[in-house]
Design an enzyme around this catalytic site. Sequence first.
Site, PDB file in Angstrom:
ATOM      1  N   PRO A   1       0.782  -1.226   0.000  1.00 39.79           N
ATOM      2  CG  PRO A   1      -0.230  -1.178   2.077  1.00 39.79           C
ATOM      3  CD  PRO A   1       0.453  -2.107   1.122  1.00 39.79           C
ATOM      4  CG  ASN A   2      -0.340   4.324   1.213  1.00 43.40           C
ATOM      5  OD1 ASN A   2      -1.301   4.823   0.640  1.00 43.40           O
ATOM      6  ND2 ASN A   2      -0.426   3.808   2.422  1.00 43.40           N
TER       7      ASN A   2
ATOM      8  NE  ARG B   1      10.413   5.461   8.736  1.00 44.42           N
ATOM      9  CZ  ARG B   1       9.476   5.404   7.794  1.00 44.42           C
ATOM     10  NH1 ARG B   1       9.598   4.546   6.792  1.00 44.42           N
ATOM     11  NH2 ARG B   1       8.415   6.193   7.858  1.00 44.42           N
TER      12      ARG B   1
ATOM     13  NE  ARG C   1       0.465  13.983  -0.248  1.00 40.61           N
ATOM     14  CZ  ARG C   1       0.117  14.486  -1.418  1.00 40.61           C
ATOM     15  NH1 ARG C   1       1.034  14.844  -2.281  1.00 40.61           N
ATOM     16  NH2 ARG C   1      -1.152  14.638  -1.749  1.00 40.61           N
TER      17      ARG C   1
ATOM     18  CG  HIS D   1      11.303  -2.677   4.352  1.00 43.05           C
ATOM     19  ND1 HIS D   1       9.945  -2.571   4.174  1.00 43.05           N
ATOM     20  CD2 HIS D   1      11.529  -3.870   4.932  1.00 43.05           C
ATOM     21  CE1 HIS D   1       9.375  -3.657   4.631  1.00 43.05           C
ATOM     22  NE2 HIS D   1      10.307  -4.471   5.102  1.00 43.05           N
TER      23      HIS D   1
ATOM     24  CD  GLU E   1      11.184  -7.718   5.192  1.00 47.94           C
ATOM     25  OE1 GLU E   1      12.053  -8.447   5.739  1.00 47.94           O
ATOM     26  OE2 GLU E   1      10.300  -7.138   5.826  1.00 47.94           O
TER      27      GLU E   1
ATOM     28  CE1 TYR F   1       9.028   4.937   3.029  1.00 45.03           C
ATOM     29  CE2 TYR F   1       7.522   6.815   3.146  1.00 45.03           C
ATOM     30  CZ  TYR F   1       7.982   5.610   3.645  1.00 45.03           C
ATOM     31  OH  TYR F   1       7.411   5.089   4.767  1.00 45.03           O
TER      32      TYR F   1
ATOM     33  CG  ASN G   1       8.453  -2.339   0.235  1.00 45.52           C
ATOM     34  OD1 ASN G   1       7.888  -2.488   1.317  1.00 45.52           O
ATOM     35  ND2 ASN G   1       9.068  -1.219  -0.099  1.00 45.52           N
TER      36      ASN G   1
ATOM     37  CB  ALA H   1       1.575  -0.100   6.184  1.00 45.73           C
TER      38      ALA H   1
HETATM   39  O1  CA2 Z   1      10.602   1.713   3.640  1.00 46.52           O
HETATM   40  C1  CA2 Z   1       9.733   1.040   3.061  1.00 46.52           C
HETATM   41  O2  CA2 Z   1       9.880   0.613   1.909  1.00 46.52           O
HETATM   42  C2  CA2 Z   1       8.396   0.777   3.746  1.00 46.52           C
HETATM   43  O3  CA2 Z   1       7.991  -0.552   3.403  1.00 46.52           O
HETATM   44  C3  CA2 Z   1       7.426   1.798   3.196  1.00 46.52           C
HETATM   45  C4  CA2 Z   1       6.062   1.754   3.864  1.00 46.52           C
HETATM   46  C5  CA2 Z   1       6.201   1.775   5.385  1.00 46.52           C
HETATM   47  O4  CA2 Z   1       4.921   1.603   5.975  1.00 46.52           O
HETATM   48  C6  CA2 Z   1       7.135   0.700   5.882  1.00 46.52           C
HETATM   49  O5  CA2 Z   1       7.248   0.814   7.283  1.00 46.52           O
HETATM   50  C7  CA2 Z   1       8.496   0.861   5.255  1.00 46.52           C
HETATM   51  C8  CA2 Z   1       5.224   2.957   3.448  1.00 46.52           C
HETATM   52  C9  CA2 Z   1       5.093   3.145   1.997  1.00 46.52           C
HETATM   53  C10 CA2 Z   1       4.371   4.425   1.792  1.00 46.52           C
HETATM   54  O6  CA2 Z   1       4.936   5.075   0.705  1.00 46.52           O
HETATM   55  C11 CA2 Z   1       4.687   6.392   0.577  1.00 46.52           C
HETATM   56  C12 CA2 Z   1       5.106   6.943  -0.585  1.00 46.52           C
HETATM   57  C13 CA2 Z   1       4.908   8.282  -0.795  1.00 46.52           C
HETATM   58  C14 CA2 Z   1       4.276   9.065   0.159  1.00 46.52           C
HETATM   59  C15 CA2 Z   1       3.871   8.492   1.335  1.00 46.52           C
HETATM   60  C16 CA2 Z   1       4.063   7.143   1.538  1.00 46.52           C
END
Ligand code: CA2
Length: 146
Positions: free
Chosen positions: A9-10, A106, A17, A99, A97, A22, A73, A76
Amino acid sequence: MKLLVLNGPNLNLLGLREPDIYGRQTYADLERIVREMCEAEGIEVELFQSNHEGALVDRIQSAYGAFDGIVINPAAYTHTSVAILDALKAVALPAVEVHISDVSKRESFRQVSYAGMACVKTFMGLGLDGYRQAILYLKRYLEGTL
Ligand code: CA2
């Protein structure tokens, strides 16, 4: 060799953002990087991104017998999803995996990874290069050249 690259997700919002966490590259950049490197390495690849846990579980299940390995990946869902862990265990395909951020540095809720318990290796904190490294690692793992 055929690999499945899954994103949770996301991650479709990459680059739009939170660039401090990221980076500025987009999901389209991620797709391009993965496709280009797989082509160069002679790997067949399919990418799938979903904001839905069940859709990710369905995609993992359908990888059985169709793919040699999975790069994932779970975003969340990493920290919450026993369903994704169980699906990875059920298909028993080698999985790596990834990230983008260094989750070990974090919030405390990011310190547990359920999916990671079914993975042979984790790459974190390397930005999109983590996907490249994960694919190369999985290739060598599958070839038995690690
Ligand atoms: O660091 C990573 O790749 C994560 O898997 C990214 C997830 C986070 O919940 C994990 O703890 C670590 C979040 C991805 C959300 O991606 C976004 C991208 C742009 C703006 C906001 C969020």
